[in-house]
Design a protein around this motif. Sequence first.
Motif, PDB file in Angstrom:
ATOM      1  N   ALA A   1       0.864  -1.185   0.000  1.00 16.36           N
ATOM      2  CA  ALA A   1       0.000   0.000   0.000  1.00 16.36           C
ATOM      3  C   ALA A   1       0.898   1.232   0.000  1.00 16.36           C
ATOM      4  CB  ALA A   1      -0.907  -0.003   1.227  1.00 16.36           C
ATOM      5  N   ILE A   2       0.912   1.934  -1.117  1.00 18.37           N
ATOM      6  CA  ILE A   2       1.864   3.043  -1.277  1.00 18.37           C
ATOM      7  C   ILE A   2       1.158   4.392  -1.310  1.00 18.37           C
ATOM      8  CG2 ILE A   2       3.567   1.636  -2.497  1.00 18.37           C
ATOM      9  CD1 ILE A   2       2.591   3.124  -5.101  1.00 18.37           C
ATOM     10  N   ASP A   3       1.969   5.386  -1.091  1.00 16.44           N
ATOM     11  CA  ASP A   3       1.585   6.793  -1.208  1.00 16.44           C
ATOM     12  C   ASP A   3       1.761   7.152  -2.689  1.00 16.44           C
ATOM     13  OD1 ASP A   3       1.973   9.554  -1.477  1.00 16.44           O
ATOM     14  OD2 ASP A   3       3.577   9.645   0.016  1.00 16.44           O
ATOM     15  N   THR A   4       0.665   7.289  -3.409  1.00 13.10           N
ATOM     16  CA  THR A   4       0.783   7.434  -4.859  1.00 13.10           C
ATOM     17  C   THR A   4       1.370   8.776  -5.270  1.00 13.10           C
ATOM     18  OG1 THR A   4      -1.504   8.220  -5.039  1.00 13.10           O
ATOM     19  CG2 THR A   4      -1.108   5.853  -5.348  1.00 13.10           C
ATOM     20  N   TRP A   5       1.170   9.783  -4.412  1.00 14.12           N
ATOM     21  CA  TRP A   5       1.722  11.084  -4.805  1.00 14.12           C
ATOM     22  C   TRP A   5       3.245  11.014  -4.879  1.00 14.12           C
ATOM     23  CZ3 TRP A   5       0.036  15.355  -6.944  1.00 14.12           C
ATOM     24  CH2 TRP A   5       0.977  16.360  -7.109  1.00 14.12           C
TER      25      TRP A   5
END
Lengths: 157, 182
Positions: free
Chosen positions: A38-42
């Motif tokens: 689960a990543i920080d897409t920004w």
Amino acid sequence: MAGRHRHAVRAGLALALALVQPATAGAEGRHVTVTGEAIDTWCYFSGVMGGPDAVVGSAHHTCALWCAAGGIPVGLLADDGTVYMVLKLPGADDAAGGRGFLAVASHRLTASGMLHERDGIRYIIISEVIEDHGITRRNHEDFGVVPPFAIPEAGGE
Amino acid sequence: MRVAALVMALLAGPAAADGFPAPVGGAFALVDQHGRARSERDPQGRMQLVFFGYASCQQICSVALPAMAEAAALAAEAGVALVPVLITVDPDRDSPAALAAALEPLHPDFLGLTGTEAALASARAAFGVAREVLFSDVTGPIYAHGSFLYLLDPDGRVLSILPPILAPARIVAIAQARAPGG
């Protein structure tokens, strides 16, 4: 996303985004099971905080929490490099943001749900988190905290 | 319950051919910064780029709102009528004057919508947007809120959901592809 990020974030807007492919119809969803982080897409796509290996895992966990708290869409980065934009987590009352994302930021998940593709972007509506493996990418030993100011200094501004 | 409804709808089959393939979006009844009633339909027949945020937000809104304005300008150059629309999550501070001051310098057609707490909550629910107070500082509450951009057709139907990380040129390309007759 911490307030200090915003100037860098603005600069990142002009950058090309790897997740955008030519438009496809994709009107029908299908059930999938995906394992990934689960990543920080920004920060992952903008590159403003570092390269892709540095803005994932334990190195980027604090910043990922800031971003998730601020409503930045969370993605699921699969082992093959595909990013699925998470529209909803199970048990969440609302899509597109919410505290549920904080609990899984940087975690490796095995999740199932409905996959949709629209305009070259993959979306997943997660119906079940089959297993939460926790934070398995311990890259802070290589990169430290990315970015360093994600953890404010005591007594700082 | 909305989660279950959404999943069931998706399992039941595709949505309308051109709309986003999930039941996102819906009717709303709000007021723009000029005091005009505003629904999900654009009376001028333009496509709409809708974002939920607030004028004093120094986080994602400070990125998304200028990007929306730039997308609207680029769309106009490409012959696509696209109006940027902010639906406030902070009606206490986002007065019509505050919305006008924040948005119109970005783009003269930028609309800022507000309304009663109930009307705004209904709009957020229709689009599945979360909003909560993270903490407060000297300026007031700092909100967490969903940050996707919603591309709507002139009738208010959601055509696409766009992550705020997209460059304005890419937003315009998608709008062009989704435009009526596009």
